[in-house]
Design a protein around this motif. Sequence first.
Motif, PDB file in Angstrom:
ATOM      1  N   GLY A 140      93.747 -81.705 -15.709  1.00 53.57           N
ATOM      2  CA  GLY A 140      94.709 -82.806 -15.576  1.00 53.57           C
ATOM      3  C   GLY A 140      95.968 -82.613 -16.399  1.00 53.57           C
ATOM      4  O   GLY A 140      95.967 -81.929 -17.414  1.00 53.57           O
ATOM      5  N   GLY A 141      97.046 -83.203 -15.928  1.00 57.12           N
ATOM      6  CA  GLY A 141      98.342 -83.089 -16.592  1.00 57.12           C
ATOM      7  C   GLY A 141      98.352 -83.815 -17.923  1.00 57.12           C
ATOM      8  O   GLY A 141      99.035 -83.414 -18.859  1.00 57.12           O
ATOM      9  N   GLU A 142      97.537 -84.881 -17.990  1.00 59.71           N
ATOM     10  CA  GLU A 142      97.447 -85.666 -19.230  1.00 59.71           C
ATOM     11  C   GLU A 142      97.043 -84.764 -20.394  1.00 59.71           C
ATOM     12  O   GLU A 142      97.632 -84.793 -21.465  1.00 59.71           O
ATOM     13  N   LYS A 143      96.044 -83.913 -20.089  1.00 63.73           N
ATOM     14  CA  LYS A 143      95.515 -82.990 -21.099  1.00 63.73           C
ATOM     15  C   LYS A 143      96.590 -81.986 -21.518  1.00 63.73           C
ATOM     16  O   LYS A 143      96.754 -81.664 -22.685  1.00 63.73           O
ATOM     17  N   MET A 144      97.324 -81.497 -20.514  1.00 67.25           N
ATOM     18  CA  MET A 144      98.415 -80.561 -20.750  1.00 67.25           C
ATOM     19  C   MET A 144      99.384 -81.123 -21.778  1.00 67.25           C
ATOM     20  O   MET A 144      99.814 -80.449 -22.701  1.00 67.25           O
ATOM     21  N   LYS A 145      99.717 -82.371 -21.580  1.00 69.23           N
ATOM     22  CA  LYS A 145     100.662 -83.061 -22.449  1.00 69.23           C
ATOM     23  C   LYS A 145     100.111 -83.105 -23.878  1.00 69.23           C
ATOM     24  O   LYS A 145     100.832 -82.899 -24.842  1.00 69.23           O
ATOM     25  N   ASN A 146      98.799 -83.358 -23.968  1.00 67.31           N
ATOM     26  CA  ASN A 146      98.155 -83.453 -25.276  1.00 67.31           C
ATOM     27  C   ASN A 146      98.236 -82.156 -26.068  1.00 67.31           C
ATOM     28  O   ASN A 146      98.250 -82.173 -27.282  1.00 67.31           O
ATOM     29  N   ASP A 147      98.257 -81.014 -25.324  1.00 65.87           N
ATOM     30  CA  ASP A 147      98.300 -79.724 -26.011  1.00 65.87           C
ATOM     31  C   ASP A 147      99.558 -79.571 -26.838  1.00 65.87           C
ATOM     32  O   ASP A 147      99.641 -78.716 -27.706  1.00 65.87           O
ATOM     33  N   PHE A 148     100.571 -80.373 -26.559  1.00 68.68           N
ATOM     34  CA  PHE A 148     101.814 -80.252 -27.313  1.00 68.68           C
ATOM     35  C   PHE A 148     101.998 -81.358 -28.336  1.00 68.68           C
ATOM     36  O   PHE A 148     103.092 -81.596 -28.822  1.00 68.68           O
ATOM     37  N   LEU A 172     101.598 -82.504 -32.073  1.00 67.22           N
ATOM     38  CA  LEU A 172     101.706 -81.663 -33.260  1.00 67.22           C
ATOM     39  C   LEU A 172     100.332 -81.224 -33.755  1.00 67.22           C
ATOM     40  O   LEU A 172      99.434 -82.033 -33.895  1.00 67.22           O
ATOM     41  N   ARG A 173     100.183 -79.954 -33.985  1.00 71.90           N
ATOM     42  CA  ARG A 173      98.966 -79.360 -34.534  1.00 71.90           C
ATOM     43  C   ARG A 173      97.717 -79.581 -33.690  1.00 71.90           C
ATOM     44  O   ARG A 173      96.596 -79.452 -34.171  1.00 71.90           O
ATOM     45  N   GLN A 174      97.910 -79.936 -32.438  1.00 69.91           N
ATOM     46  CA  GLN A 174      96.776 -80.116 -31.549  1.00 69.91           C
ATOM     47  C   GLN A 174      96.073 -78.777 -31.347  1.00 69.91           C
ATOM     48  O   GLN A 174      96.727 -77.779 -31.074  1.00 69.91           O
ATOM     49  N   ASP A 175      94.756 -78.778 -31.499  1.00 65.88           N
ATOM     50  CA  ASP A 175      93.996 -77.553 -31.294  1.00 65.88           C
ATOM     51  C   ASP A 175      93.910 -77.216 -29.814  1.00 65.88           C
ATOM     52  O   ASP A 175      93.890 -78.116 -28.972  1.00 65.88           O
TER      53      ASP A 175
END
Lengths: 284, 276
Positions: A17-25, A27-30
């Motif tokens: 999902g795109g939501e997850k993609m967004k989360n990857d950016f 700050l400091r997201q693993d």
Amino acid sequence: MRKSKAVIRSVMKCHAGGEKMKNDFRLRQDICKQTYFLITVATFTFIIGCWILATVSGMVKPMFLPQLSSVFTNIIEGIKDNSLCENAVVSIYRITMGFLVAAALGIPLGILCGSFKKVEAVIGPLCEFIRYMPVPAFVPLVMVWAGIDEVAKIVVVFIGTFFQMALMIADDARSVPEDLLSASYTLGTKRWSTIFKVLIPAMGPRIMLTLRVTIGWAWTYLVVAELVASNSGLGYTILRAQRFFNTDAIFAGILIIGILGLITDRLFAIAIKKMFPWDERSSS
Amino acid sequence: MMEIQPEYDVQQTTGLEESAAKSKIRLCNIDKVYETKKTTFTAIKDVSINIEDNDFVCIIGPSGCGKSTLLHMLAGLDFPTQGEILINNQRVTCPGADRGMVFQTYTLFPWMTVEENIKFGLKLKKMPVDQMNEIVDKYLQSIQLTKFRHSYPRELSGGMKQRVAIARALANQPEVLLMDEPFGALDQHTKSNMQLLLREIWQKERPTIIFVTHDIDEAVFLANKIFVMATHPGTLKQVVNVEMGQNRSLDIKDTMEFINFRKYINQLLYAEHAEE
């Protein structure tokens, strides 16, 4: 084939999902390990791809940038006539010696410097001053002082790493929390037992980290060291190739040093993990 | 502020000399002055405190009253500008194993297991191994962490770490246990449990404890005697005897008695702000 599919599938899962993609950016997201690995591989592939494209298409002349294949041919030739191996061994010897001497003096001195203000007053400003001096400028002097044999090259590596290392170790010593030392005092240690039983073990991981950083610089100063009337070593092969504008040999030398540096760095990283399993930062 | 004084014990300055000579721990007319180029700042002014053997006392005060500095002076980690500190009539000049301390920050040695941490002070004393193990077992039991004997501090929660820190200090059998807001960083629930545990340990072993806090609840629950301090400069305002019996459970926090003590101390601390 099946394995790579599995990797791709698990990467897809990472990115559901795109939501997850967004989360990857954030700050400091693993991100998951495979994604990390894939991105790294893609980066290298891209750079090598650009290189091949630029050279094969003839956009860049071989004198500026050699073909990848000719660099590899150069390396393979070096392996075949054993010169590469010999030069690498000589260089590794010089770096190891220079680095070991720097560490043997820099670590204790740094610890004293970070523990006692009076020692800091003697050593701190002096090191700060010397570390800004250009190491290559010392080369002719080193030849006068230490002759033109192995010692001279070791001295150059030493000059390049020692002063920085002593200052960084001093900082490591200062970074041990005051309360940890206070706790040690209230449990019965005196000045020196506090240093040996608490300060040094507490700064262990940081010492290793400092060594890991400074050995990287040692590789840089190797080339400088081999300016000194040298006729062997990886730095020397690069310098010789430069004289004849042998671009593929220059690149071969640079690549080999890069790879050897990378291997040392990985070895240090693994050693740090193995040596300090208790360290808060080396978790997971 | 004046009208609330008489009904509780106020330490008498008269006759201090005779009674004080018997006290285990004595802080005599402590001043702490910080001098900078332009100004001199008096952090602590003329504080005298006497503490008896086996007592559990709290020092409470607003931040900046120098309560933590006093504790560090007792430990020998800081020094008074004027006055002296005596423990068993010996002047405190440097830190030592006879004064154990627990800090607000986590000070377990991270490269040692729980067991090794507790043994640290005992090894320095070169205690025989059998005796050492006996003591470690005893304290692991009283802090209820026997299962975590071989764990490293990074594997422990904040409350567990502080429990080990208490055990480590007590295992050394110090003359006095100094505690500098040791539960300050813990959540309310863990904090209450830690208070109960500490009080139970005190009940059983009667170590002399000096506990610094700014939490009124904590002070009233734990202490037999509370030294209330005022700030600017740090002075001793009043000594309150908490007469609530020796056996305390967390339930007493809801009793009228407890609430009254809390109110009273709150008033003592709050009155100062009203003055300003």
